[in-house]
Write a protein that holds these residues in place. Structure first.
Motif, short mmCIF file in Angstrom:
data_model
loop_
_atom_site.label_atom_id
_atom_site.label_comp_id
_atom_site.label_asym_id
_atom_site.label_seq_id
_atom_site.Cartn_x
_atom_site.Cartn_y
_atom_site.Cartn_z
N GLN A 78 0.85 -1.19 0.00
CA GLN A 78 0.00 0.00 0.00
C GLN A 78 0.88 1.24 0.00
OE1 GLN A 78 -2.65 0.03 3.32
NE2 GLN A 78 -3.53 -1.96 2.85
N ARG A 79 0.32 2.32 -0.51
CA ARG A 79 1.04 3.59 -0.48
C ARG A 79 1.25 4.02 0.96
NH1 ARG A 79 -0.06 9.25 -3.53
NH2 ARG A 79 2.14 9.76 -3.51
N MET A 80 2.40 4.58 1.26
CA MET A 80 2.72 5.04 2.60
C MET A 80 1.76 6.15 3.02
SD MET A 80 6.27 6.78 3.98
CE MET A 80 7.30 5.47 3.34
N GLU A 81 1.20 6.02 4.19
CA GLU A 81 0.37 7.07 4.77
C GLU A 81 1.27 7.90 5.66
OE1 GLU A 81 -2.89 7.84 4.31
OE2 GLU A 81 -3.01 6.26 2.79
N PHE A 82 1.23 9.21 5.49
CA PHE A 82 2.04 10.08 6.33
C PHE A 82 1.52 10.04 7.76
CE2 PHE A 82 2.75 12.39 2.20
CZ PHE A 82 4.08 12.02 2.08
N LYS A 83 2.42 9.94 8.73
CA LYS A 83 2.05 9.97 10.15
C LYS A 83 1.86 11.40 10.63
CE LYS A 83 4.14 5.60 11.43
NZ LYS A 83 4.91 4.89 12.44
N ASN A 84 2.61 12.31 10.05
CA ASN A 84 2.56 13.71 10.45
C ASN A 84 1.36 14.39 9.77
OD1 ASN A 84 2.95 16.48 10.84
ND2 ASN A 84 5.17 16.34 10.63
N PRO A 85 0.38 14.87 10.53
CA PRO A 85 -0.79 15.51 9.93
C PRO A 85 -0.43 16.75 9.09
CG PRO A 85 -1.07 15.25 12.32
CD PRO A 85 0.30 14.80 11.98
N LYS A 86 0.61 17.47 9.46
CA LYS A 86 1.03 18.65 8.69
C LYS A 86 1.55 18.24 7.32
CE LYS A 86 2.49 21.45 12.64
NZ LYS A 86 3.65 22.08 13.30
N VAL A 87 2.32 17.17 7.27
CA VAL A 87 2.86 16.67 6.00
C VAL A 87 1.73 16.14 5.13
CG1 VAL A 87 4.37 14.91 4.95
CG2 VAL A 87 5.13 16.15 6.99
N LYS A 88 0.83 15.40 5.74
CA LYS A 88 -0.32 14.85 5.01
C LYS A 88 -1.14 15.98 4.39
CE LYS A 88 -4.34 11.88 5.57
NZ LYS A 88 -5.12 11.05 6.48
N ALA A 89 -1.46 17.01 5.16
CA ALA A 89 -2.24 18.15 4.66
C ALA A 89 -1.49 18.88 3.55
CB ALA A 89 -2.58 19.10 5.81
N TYR A 90 -0.18 19.05 3.71
CA TYR A 90 0.64 19.74 2.72
C TYR A 90 0.55 19.03 1.36
CZ TYR A 90 4.81 21.42 0.30
OH TYR A 90 5.69 21.93 -0.63
N TYR A 91 0.75 17.72 1.35
CA TYR A 91 0.74 16.99 0.07
C TYR A 91 -0.67 16.84 -0.49
CZ TYR A 91 5.71 16.35 0.39
OH TYR A 91 7.06 16.59 0.45
N GLU A 92 -1.68 16.73 0.36
CA GLU A 92 -3.06 16.72 -0.13
C GLU A 92 -3.39 18.05 -0.80
OE1 GLU A 92 -5.45 15.69 3.25
OE2 GLU A 92 -5.09 13.54 2.98
#
Length: 177
Positions: free
Chosen positions: A145-159
């Protein structure tokens, strides 16, 4: 950071036990010791399929391995950490108090580097108490599976980046019609 890359090669493939990786641009310029992570020879436990440092990270350099990374990506680890810190100011601290650095490259491959002050079994787990040890570095290549970011800031940035790219692509397609 030619010296940094040479240190990574010497720890990974030669007899060097550890090399510092400067994590902050200002720290590089001012030689501030608190912003250094040590890249150590480390160990890999085949029994637990766990480990830390270069001996563990080398497994991800193998073509087709889970979490595959390239030698170039490993050699640029220090630069990747500095770019991460420039964008996000600080690493994500997980429940075990490890420092997690995550990013995505231009080809949409995601990476994670984890640093901690853990001392484990193995031959070269030397670190001063003020330095973190880079435990692992891997990508989401060849993972189920694609890696899910653990850091919410990183996740929001790439989304947000993906949303902007999608909007620009749709606008471009409309202009072409």
């Amino acid at each position: 950071m030619k010296q940094e890359k040479r240190g990574i090669v010497n720890v990974t493939f030669n007899a060097k036990r550890a090399t510092p990786i400067q994590k902050d641009i200002e720290a590089v310029e001012n030689a501030v010791i608190t912003y250094i992570a040590m890249y150590v020879r480390g160990f890999h436990s085949t029994r637990k399929d766990r480990g830390l440092g270069a001996e563990h990270i080398k497994l991800h350099l193998e073509k087709g391995s889970e979490g595959e990374t390239t030698l170039e990506e490993l050699l640029n680890l220090g630069n990747s950490l500095r770019v991460y810190l420039k964008n996000f100011d600080e690493p994500f601290i997980d429940e075990k108090e490890a420092k997690i650095y995550e990013w995505e490259n231009k080809e949409k491959v995601r990476f994670r580097a984890i640093a901690d002050r853990i001392r484990g079994e193995g031959d070269n787990c030397h670190s001063s108490p003020s330095n973190d040890i880079i435990i692992t570095f891997y990508s989401d290549r060849n993972l189920s599976q694609r890696m899910e970011f653990k850091n919410p800031k990183v996740k929001a940035y790439y989304e947000n980046t993906q949303s902007q790219t999608s909007i620009l692509n749709q606008a471009h397609k409309r202009k072409q019609k």
